[in-house]
Design a protein around this motif. Structure first.
Motif, mmCIF file in Angstrom:
data_model
loop_
_atom_site.group_PDB
_atom_site.id
_atom_site.type_symbol
_atom_site.label_atom_id
_atom_site.label_comp_id
_atom_site.label_asym_id
_atom_site.label_seq_id
_atom_site.Cartn_x
_atom_site.Cartn_y
_atom_site.Cartn_z
ATOM 1 N N TYR A 72 0.831 -1.196 0.000
ATOM 2 C CA TYR A 72 0.000 0.000 0.000
ATOM 3 C C TYR A 72 0.871 1.254 0.000
ATOM 4 O O TYR A 72 1.938 1.291 0.596
ATOM 5 C CB TYR A 72 -0.934 0.000 1.213
ATOM 6 C CG TYR A 72 -1.898 -1.159 1.179
ATOM 7 C CD1 TYR A 72 -3.080 -1.079 0.450
ATOM 8 C CD2 TYR A 72 -1.608 -2.351 1.838
ATOM 9 C CE1 TYR A 72 -3.961 -2.151 0.407
ATOM 10 C CE2 TYR A 72 -2.491 -3.426 1.792
ATOM 11 C CZ TYR A 72 -3.658 -3.316 1.071
ATOM 12 O OH TYR A 72 -4.521 -4.379 1.018
ATOM 13 N N CYS A 148 -13.022 1.905 0.198
ATOM 14 C CA CYS A 148 -12.057 2.866 -0.341
ATOM 15 C C CYS A 148 -12.704 3.687 -1.446
ATOM 16 O O CYS A 148 -13.152 3.115 -2.453
ATOM 17 C CB CYS A 148 -10.830 2.133 -0.880
ATOM 18 S SG CYS A 148 -9.571 3.229 -1.542
ATOM 19 N N TRP A 153 -7.977 1.088 -5.145
ATOM 20 C CA TRP A 153 -7.318 0.994 -3.834
ATOM 21 C C TRP A 153 -5.900 1.562 -3.876
ATOM 22 O O TRP A 153 -4.987 1.046 -3.236
ATOM 23 C CB TRP A 153 -7.311 -0.449 -3.327
ATOM 24 C CG TRP A 153 -8.520 -0.804 -2.525
ATOM 25 C CD1 TRP A 153 -9.754 -1.154 -2.997
ATOM 26 C CD2 TRP A 153 -8.643 -0.836 -1.091
ATOM 27 N NE1 TRP A 153 -10.625 -1.386 -1.971
ATOM 28 C CE2 TRP A 153 -9.972 -1.212 -0.786
ATOM 29 C CE3 TRP A 153 -7.759 -0.582 -0.049
ATOM 30 C CZ2 TRP A 153 -10.432 -1.329 0.519
ATOM 31 C CZ3 TRP A 153 -8.215 -0.709 1.258
ATOM 32 C CH2 TRP A 153 -9.535 -1.081 1.529
ATOM 33 N N PHE A 155 -3.615 4.874 -2.981
ATOM 34 C CA PHE A 155 -3.687 6.076 -2.158
ATOM 35 C C PHE A 155 -2.389 6.244 -1.387
ATOM 36 O O PHE A 155 -1.554 5.332 -1.316
ATOM 37 C CB PHE A 155 -4.858 5.990 -1.171
ATOM 38 C CG PHE A 155 -4.929 4.669 -0.443
ATOM 39 C CD1 PHE A 155 -4.067 4.365 0.593
ATOM 40 C CD2 PHE A 155 -5.864 3.706 -0.822
ATOM 41 C CE1 PHE A 155 -4.123 3.141 1.250
ATOM 42 C CE2 PHE A 155 -5.934 2.480 -0.177
ATOM 43 C CZ PHE A 155 -5.051 2.202 0.861
ATOM 44 N N ASP A 159 -4.441 10.185 2.428
ATOM 45 C CA ASP A 159 -5.753 9.911 1.840
ATOM 46 C C ASP A 159 -6.527 8.901 2.685
ATOM 47 O O ASP A 159 -7.724 9.062 2.935
ATOM 48 C CB ASP A 159 -5.584 9.367 0.419
ATOM 49 C CG ASP A 159 -4.857 10.325 -0.500
ATOM 50 O OD1 ASP A 159 -5.351 11.439 -0.712
ATOM 51 O OD2 ASP A 159 -3.784 9.952 -1.006
ATOM 52 N N ALA A 160 -5.835 7.839 3.114
ATOM 53 C CA ALA A 160 -6.485 6.800 3.914
ATOM 54 C C ALA A 160 -6.956 7.340 5.250
ATOM 55 O O ALA A 160 -8.054 7.011 5.725
ATOM 56 C CB ALA A 160 -5.521 5.633 4.122
ATOM 57 N N LEU A 166 -10.472 4.407 6.096
ATOM 58 C CA LEU A 166 -10.977 3.319 5.240
ATOM 59 C C LEU A 166 -11.997 2.440 5.965
ATOM 60 O O LEU A 166 -12.325 1.353 5.499
ATOM 61 C CB LEU A 166 -9.835 2.464 4.668
ATOM 62 C CG LEU A 166 -8.724 3.235 3.949
ATOM 63 C CD1 LEU A 166 -7.645 2.260 3.450
ATOM 64 C CD2 LEU A 166 -9.276 4.069 2.796
#
Length: 280
Positions: A72, A148, A153, A155, A159-160, A166
């Motif tokens: 991620y 999301c 998905w 980011f 952002d999360a 989320l």
């Protein structure tokens, strides 16, 4: 620091995307945002939710699992936990560790097996790991359904954080009250436990993932202590309080879910029952 008007505008965009179950562009693509900015947006979302009648009942931790950090983050891997509030409107309990969950309105939903703690006492500001563990009244297994609003998905951490951490829905299994002896050994007990996560359809049963409690910042108890430390640096949010529930992060990767599937977990190394949740 993000200007108040801009933080409010981003919060409104995120709330609108959730209400309409739609995707939206990355906030970080339009602005140079910091992690601190993400929490400023989150504070405005918290205030808006409270204003609309939702009551915060605890917190969720995300990205506590070191084994999946490299999967991620766009510019670089997300390599530190994040957190957000959970609400009475997003938390439910699964009777007899079985449940049915609608995916209506859930954008790109995924499933995460986690351990939840309920605090029986408010931790002291300087509480260490043992003191934090001694504040836990009960623990339970849970599925967090994460969602999301960003395409595919993809980011950054900010952002999360801003996008509700989320968080979508938290489905909590049977609570287990903890004795003082169990609390003293809880960090190591959970670190040495493992969980399997399987997806069942009419045609097949597939083992999708497995993970260890030690992947979650060495133990879910360590994750709780980490949150306690972080909140001391964020005076815009209240510290941990008695009565809160804290979900401490996934033990496996997050897997996409869809209607018609039933997801099942099983633990080894600790006396926690698995969960069975069917999606419609």
């Amino acid at each position: 620091m993000l200007m108040s008007t801009k933080a409010s505008r981003y919060a409104h965009q995120l709330l609108d995307a959730r209400a309409q179950a739609k995707l939206m562009p990355l906030l970080s693509a339009a602005d140079a945002l910091s992690v601190m900015d993400g929490y400023e947006i989150g504070k405005r979302i918290l205030d808006a939710n409270i204003g609309q009648g939702s009551n915060p009942v605890g917190r969720k931790l995300g990205f506590c699992n070191r084994a999946i950090w490299q999967k991620y983050g766009i510019a670089e891997s997300i390599s530190a936990p994040i957190w957000a509030h959970v609400f009475d409107t997003t938390v439910r309990y699964a009777e007899d560790n079985r449940g049915i969950q609608s995916l209506e309105g859930a954008v790109q939903p995924r499933i995460e097996p986690e351990v939840v703690f309920s605090l029986g006492r408010t931790p002291a500001p300087d509480a260490g790991l043992e003191e934090i563990a001694d504040c836990i009244e009960w623990m339970a297994h849970a599925f967090e359904i994460v969602v999301c609003p960003f395409p595919d998905w993809k980011f950054e951490a900010v952002d999360a954080i801003a996008a509700f951490g989320l968080h979508g829905t938290l489905i909590i299994g049977e609570p287990h009250m903890l004795s003082s002896a169990t609390r003293r050994n809880l960090a190591s007990m959970l670190a040495n436990a493992s969980v399997s996560l399987s997806c069942c359809t009419e045609d097949s049963v597939t083992l999708c993932g497995a993970g260890f409690g030690s992947d979650v910042l060495d133990s879910p108890v360590h994750a709780l202590w980490h949150l306690h430390q972080v909140l001391k640096t964020q005076p815009q949010f209240p510290p941990l309080q008695a009565g809160e529930i804290i979900t401490t992060g996934t033990w496996t990767d997050a897997y996409p879910v869809q209607a018609g599937q039933t997801w099942v977990t099983a633990f080894s190394g600790i006396a926690l029952p698995g969960l069975t949740v069917s999606f419609v």
